[in-house]
Write a protein that holds these residues in place. Sequence first.
Motif, PDB file in Angstrom:
ATOM      1  N   GLU A   1       0.826  -1.207   0.000  1.00  0.00           N
ATOM      2  CA  GLU A   1       0.000   0.000   0.000  1.00  0.00           C
ATOM      3  C   GLU A   1       0.863   1.261   0.000  1.00  0.00           C
ATOM      4  O   GLU A   1       0.613   2.199  -0.779  1.00  0.00           O
ATOM      5  N   GLU A   2       1.878   1.277   0.845  1.00  0.00           N
ATOM      6  CA  GLU A   2       2.735   2.458   0.924  1.00  0.00           C
ATOM      7  C   GLU A   2       3.530   2.638  -0.373  1.00  0.00           C
ATOM      8  O   GLU A   2       3.754   3.769  -0.821  1.00  0.00           O
TER       9      GLU A   2
ATOM     10  N   ARG B   1       1.240   4.223  -2.871  1.00  0.00           N
ATOM     11  CA  ARG B   1       0.998   5.623  -2.570  1.00  0.00           C
ATOM     12  C   ARG B   1       2.195   6.499  -2.942  1.00  0.00           C
ATOM     13  O   ARG B   1       2.043   7.613  -3.428  1.00  0.00           O
ATOM     14  N   ARG B   2       3.406   5.974  -2.718  1.00  0.00           N
ATOM     15  CA  ARG B   2       4.593   6.775  -3.002  1.00  0.00           C
ATOM     16  C   ARG B   2       4.964   6.778  -4.475  1.00  0.00           C
ATOM     17  O   ARG B   2       5.378   7.803  -5.023  1.00  0.00           O
TER      18      ARG B   2
ATOM     19  N   GLY C   1       3.111   5.072  -7.141  1.00  0.00           N
ATOM     20  CA  GLY C   1       2.073   4.783  -8.109  1.00  0.00           C
ATOM     21  C   GLY C   1       2.054   3.307  -8.476  1.00  0.00           C
ATOM     22  O   GLY C   1       2.755   2.488  -7.869  1.00  0.00           O
TER      23      GLY C   1
END
Length: 214
Positions: free
Chosen positions: A205-206, A209-210, A212
């Motif tokens: 997930e991270e 988010r960072r 794409g």
Amino acid sequence: MRLAELSKRSGVSTATIKYYLREGLLAPGRQINATTAEYDEDHLRRLRLVRALIQVGRVPVATAREVLAHVDDDSLGRTIRLGAALWALPQVPEPENDDEEVRAARHEVDRALERLGWTNAQAVSTISPAHRSLVAAVATLRRLGYAWGAELILPYAELMHQAAVRDLDFVETHDSEAEKVETAVAAAILFEPVLRALHRLAQEEESARRYGFA
């Protein structure tokens, strides 16, 4: 309940239950007559713990018997009782003491424990399997060129302390001392795969988010 009902409620075959009884992993039921015994909720709870140890934890039967002996030893306080049960689980081998990275890893682990104020972990560090596992893991990271030290250990340790608080809050929802210790041992087996899976999902997930999805 009779054996057939115990089997149905637990999802464990009668043949396997009889095997656990023979191996001393499950206490005998209350004998009704020469061929029939009766079982209760304690048997059902213990059966679930045995299955967690053997099926999920891949713990050998002899080791499971040792773990359960500590669980049942009500002469010990809860911390010692639980610790003895967890230490009886399969552990990593002792790291080589003359290895430079092992010495460095042990120093960094102990420095982190001191900064955390984990006095019990410090007191049992020379005999603790968990301490040994952490030292071995940090030593491996250092050999691979990752400069793991107390500063990197600390934030992860603080997150794990929060997880431990949640674990023991859950343990405290049970009534009897036996249930509390059994639940804590089961949690050591069952919660670790949950934490590992959540960690990987969080990393995915991270990363998305960072960076794409490309």
